[in-house]
Design a protein around this motif. Structure first.
Motif, PDB file in Angstrom:
ATOM      1  N   LEU A 156       0.857  -1.179   0.000  1.00 13.74           N
ATOM      2  CA  LEU A 156       0.000   0.000   0.000  1.00 13.74           C
ATOM      3  C   LEU A 156       0.898   1.235   0.000  1.00 13.74           C
ATOM      4  O   LEU A 156       1.652   1.463   0.938  1.00 13.74           O
ATOM      5  CB  LEU A 156      -0.912   0.009   1.227  1.00 13.74           C
ATOM      6  CG  LEU A 156      -2.009  -1.062   1.275  1.00 13.74           C
ATOM      7  CD1 LEU A 156      -2.785  -0.963   2.575  1.00 13.74           C
ATOM      8  CD2 LEU A 156      -2.946  -0.939   0.074  1.00 13.74           C
ATOM      9  N   THR A 157       0.819   2.011  -1.055  1.00 15.03           N
ATOM     10  CA  THR A 157       1.647   3.207  -1.184  1.00 15.03           C
ATOM     11  C   THR A 157       0.818   4.455  -0.873  1.00 15.03           C
ATOM     12  O   THR A 157      -0.394   4.374  -0.633  1.00 15.03           O
ATOM     13  CB  THR A 157       2.205   3.309  -2.611  1.00 15.03           C
ATOM     14  OG1 THR A 157       1.112   3.423  -3.533  1.00 15.03           O
ATOM     15  CG2 THR A 157       3.020   2.071  -2.952  1.00 15.03           C
ATOM     16  N   ARG A 162      -7.096   4.839  -0.413  1.00 14.30           N
ATOM     17  CA  ARG A 162      -7.866   4.050  -1.374  1.00 14.30           C
ATOM     18  C   ARG A 162      -7.617   4.575  -2.783  1.00 14.30           C
ATOM     19  O   ARG A 162      -7.748   5.769  -3.053  1.00 14.30           O
ATOM     20  CB  ARG A 162      -9.352   4.132  -1.025  1.00 14.30           C
ATOM     21  CG  ARG A 162     -10.259   3.237  -1.865  1.00 14.30           C
ATOM     22  CD  ARG A 162     -11.701   3.425  -1.397  1.00 14.30           C
ATOM     23  NE  ARG A 162     -12.637   2.641  -2.175  1.00 14.30           N
ATOM     24  CZ  ARG A 162     -12.966   1.378  -1.918  1.00 14.30           C
ATOM     25  NH1 ARG A 162     -12.409   0.760  -0.898  1.00 14.30           N
ATOM     26  NH2 ARG A 162     -13.848   0.731  -2.657  1.00 14.30           N
ATOM     27  N   ALA A 163      -7.242   3.680  -3.695  1.00 13.90           N
ATOM     28  CA  ALA A 163      -6.966   4.080  -5.076  1.00 13.90           C
ATOM     29  C   ALA A 163      -8.249   4.535  -5.746  1.00 13.90           C
ATOM     30  O   ALA A 163      -9.312   3.935  -5.576  1.00 13.90           O
ATOM     31  CB  ALA A 163      -6.346   2.926  -5.848  1.00 13.90           C
ATOM     32  N   PRO A 183      -9.920  -5.192  -2.366  1.00 12.90           N
ATOM     33  CA  PRO A 183      -8.621  -4.559  -2.116  1.00 12.90           C
ATOM     34  C   PRO A 183      -8.707  -3.033  -2.088  1.00 12.90           C
ATOM     35  O   PRO A 183      -9.595  -2.439  -2.712  1.00 12.90           O
ATOM     36  CB  PRO A 183      -7.766  -5.032  -3.291  1.00 12.90           C
ATOM     37  CG  PRO A 183      -8.755  -5.246  -4.395  1.00 12.90           C
ATOM     38  CD  PRO A 183     -10.014  -5.723  -3.742  1.00 12.90           C
ATOM     39  N   ILE A 184      -7.753  -2.416  -1.396  1.00 11.38           N
ATOM     40  CA  ILE A 184      -7.683  -0.956  -1.333  1.00 11.38           C
ATOM     41  C   ILE A 184      -6.982  -0.400  -2.565  1.00 11.38           C
ATOM     42  O   ILE A 184      -7.440   0.570  -3.173  1.00 11.38           O
ATOM     43  CB  ILE A 184      -6.940  -0.523  -0.047  1.00 11.38           C
ATOM     44  CG1 ILE A 184      -7.706  -0.989   1.188  1.00 11.38           C
ATOM     45  CG2 ILE A 184      -6.756   1.000  -0.010  1.00 11.38           C
ATOM     46  CD1 ILE A 184      -6.946  -0.750   2.491  1.00 11.38           C
ATOM     47  N   GLN A 185      -5.874  -1.018  -2.944  1.00  9.69           N
ATOM     48  CA  GLN A 185      -5.102  -0.571  -4.106  1.00  9.69           C
ATOM     49  C   GLN A 185      -4.874  -1.774  -5.028  1.00  9.69           C
ATOM     50  O   GLN A 185      -3.813  -2.395  -5.005  1.00  9.69           O
ATOM     51  CB  GLN A 185      -3.777   0.048  -3.670  1.00  9.69           C
ATOM     52  CG  GLN A 185      -3.923   1.315  -2.851  1.00  9.69           C
ATOM     53  CD  GLN A 185      -2.591   1.930  -2.443  1.00  9.69           C
ATOM     54  OE1 GLN A 185      -1.525   1.496  -2.875  1.00  9.69           O
ATOM     55  NE2 GLN A 185      -2.645   2.937  -1.597  1.00  9.69           N
ATOM     56  N   HIS A 234       3.952   6.799  -5.010  1.00 11.41           N
ATOM     57  CA  HIS A 234       4.001   6.784  -6.465  1.00 11.41           C
ATOM     58  C   HIS A 234       4.683   8.041  -6.984  1.00 11.41           C
ATOM     59  O   HIS A 234       4.605   9.116  -6.377  1.00 11.41           O
ATOM     60  CB  HIS A 234       2.578   6.717  -7.050  1.00 11.41           C
ATOM     61  CG  HIS A 234       1.968   5.368  -6.975  1.00 11.41           C
ATOM     62  ND1 HIS A 234       0.842   5.104  -6.244  1.00 11.41           N
ATOM     63  CD2 HIS A 234       2.332   4.199  -7.532  1.00 11.41           C
ATOM     64  CE1 HIS A 234       0.509   3.832  -6.361  1.00 11.41           C
ATOM     65  NE2 HIS A 234       1.402   3.256  -7.129  1.00 11.41           N
ATOM     66  N   ARG A 235       5.344   7.900  -8.107  1.00 11.85           N
ATOM     67  CA  ARG A 235       5.918   9.072  -8.755  1.00 11.85           C
ATOM     68  C   ARG A 235       4.810   9.936  -9.342  1.00 11.85           C
ATOM     69  O   ARG A 235       3.805   9.431  -9.836  1.00 11.85           O
ATOM     70  CB  ARG A 235       6.882   8.643  -9.866  1.00 11.85           C
ATOM     71  CG  ARG A 235       8.098   7.907  -9.376  1.00 11.85           C
ATOM     72  CD  ARG A 235       8.905   7.338 -10.534  1.00 11.85           C
ATOM     73  NE  ARG A 235       9.348   8.377 -11.446  1.00 11.85           N
ATOM     74  CZ  ARG A 235       9.964   8.147 -12.598  1.00 11.85           C
ATOM     75  NH1 ARG A 235      10.198   6.899 -12.975  1.00 11.85           N
ATOM     76  NH2 ARG A 235      10.342   9.142 -13.364  1.00 11.85           N
TER      77      ARG A 235
END
Length: 297
Positions: A156-157, A162-163, A183-185, A234-235
């Motif tokens: 998880l990033t 949540r994505a 799933p969250i992401q 994330h970038r």
């Protein structure tokens, strides 16, 4: 029964000089313990990542439990492979770009060949090449897999938020509908798997559908999946004219991975229904056939 060996009392604080035999026994014990301790390999697929690959390799090598960092140079035009090797990675190279899915399959085969006889197969941590020093944040994923908390740990990033977005939402909805897990992401690319889980996901789905297909395949195989918070982000990509096209391509790949698994699940259900019908009909015909031989008790 052997008698206990008597020893001459020694003065307080005196140390016994170790014998050669005791040293060999201790060394053999340490070697046996080391042989049974599971380890992990970091697998990095890189294309033109000369700016960050060295830092990513060094941070990956610092993760506890990691004893191998493998970089698959997917047809880079810069010196990615040389910098990765100099930083301590084992490097294999594609002469032309073949994509992330094929590169991971190449890397997993190389990791398997480098596993030592008598030791458990290495877990595989899929790492992003541009994380740099932040790659050390994936350590909790390796810990979760090596300690048998789960067969696949998904990172998880961005603080575990949540994505959002159409693609992530569609992937989440499909995974929940087909497996019961929400799933969250669902599209997180950094994940650690046991060898069994990775082999269950082969062959990998194409492009951006890789993660969704992998998650469903691992769950279908009866293995456990979890999400683990990690210190990674994330970038941030600059807005360009090609970004909308990239999102459309990503959505298409995810939908293809979902559709193929829905078809596969439907075929399996049909096959099981046919087999059950055949077995019921076979038992019924045997029970009504007077010439059928009776079972011996």
């Amino acid at each position: 029964m052997a008698k206990p060996r008597s020893e001459t009392p020694k003065a307080p604080g005196a140390a016994r000089k170790p014998s050669a035999r005791s040293g060999r026994v201790a060394a053999a014990r340490r070697a046996a313990q080391a042989a049974s301790v599971p380890t992990a390999a970091v697998l990095i697929v890189a294309h033109n990542q000369a700016r960050r690959i060295a830092a990513t390799v060094r941070a990956s090598r610092a993760i506890p439990g990691v004893d191998l960092v493998l970089v698959v140079d997917d047809g880079s035009a810069d010196n990615t492979q040389h910098l990765a090797r100099k930083a301590g990675a084992v490097v294999v190279r594609h002469s032309h770009r073949r994509g992330r899915s094929v590169s991971i399959e190449t890397g997993s085969a190389v990791v398997s060949m480098r596993d030592e006889e008598g030791k458990p197969p290495r877990a595989v941590l899929l790492m992003e090449p541009g994380l740099g020093n932040a790659a050390i944040g994936a350590a909790p994923l390796v810990e979760a897999v090596l300690e048998s908390v789960a067969d696949m740990a998904i990172g998880l990033t961005d603080g575990g938020n949540r994505a959002t977005g159409a693609t992530a939402g569609s992937a989440r909805k499909a995974i929940a509908a087909l497996s019961g897990w929400n799933p969250i992401q669902p599209l997180s690319r950094v994940r650690c798997l046991t060898r069994e889980a990775l082999e269950a996901a082969l062959p990998l789905s194409h492009g951006a559908g890789l993660e969704t297909g992998m998650t469903l395949d691992v769950i279908y195989a009866g293995l456990t999946v979890t999400e683990v918070e990690s210190e990674m982000r994330h970038r941030v990509y600059k807005k360009t004219a090609t970004r909308p096209l990239a999102r459309v391509s990503q959505y298409r790949d995810v939908m293809m991975a979902i559709s193929s698994r829905r078809i596969r699940l439907s075929l399996l259900s049909t096959q099981h229904a046919v087999e059950d019908t055949f077995h019921i009909a076979s038992r019924s015909s045997q029970s009504t056939d007077p010439t059928a031989p009776e079972s011996v008790q």
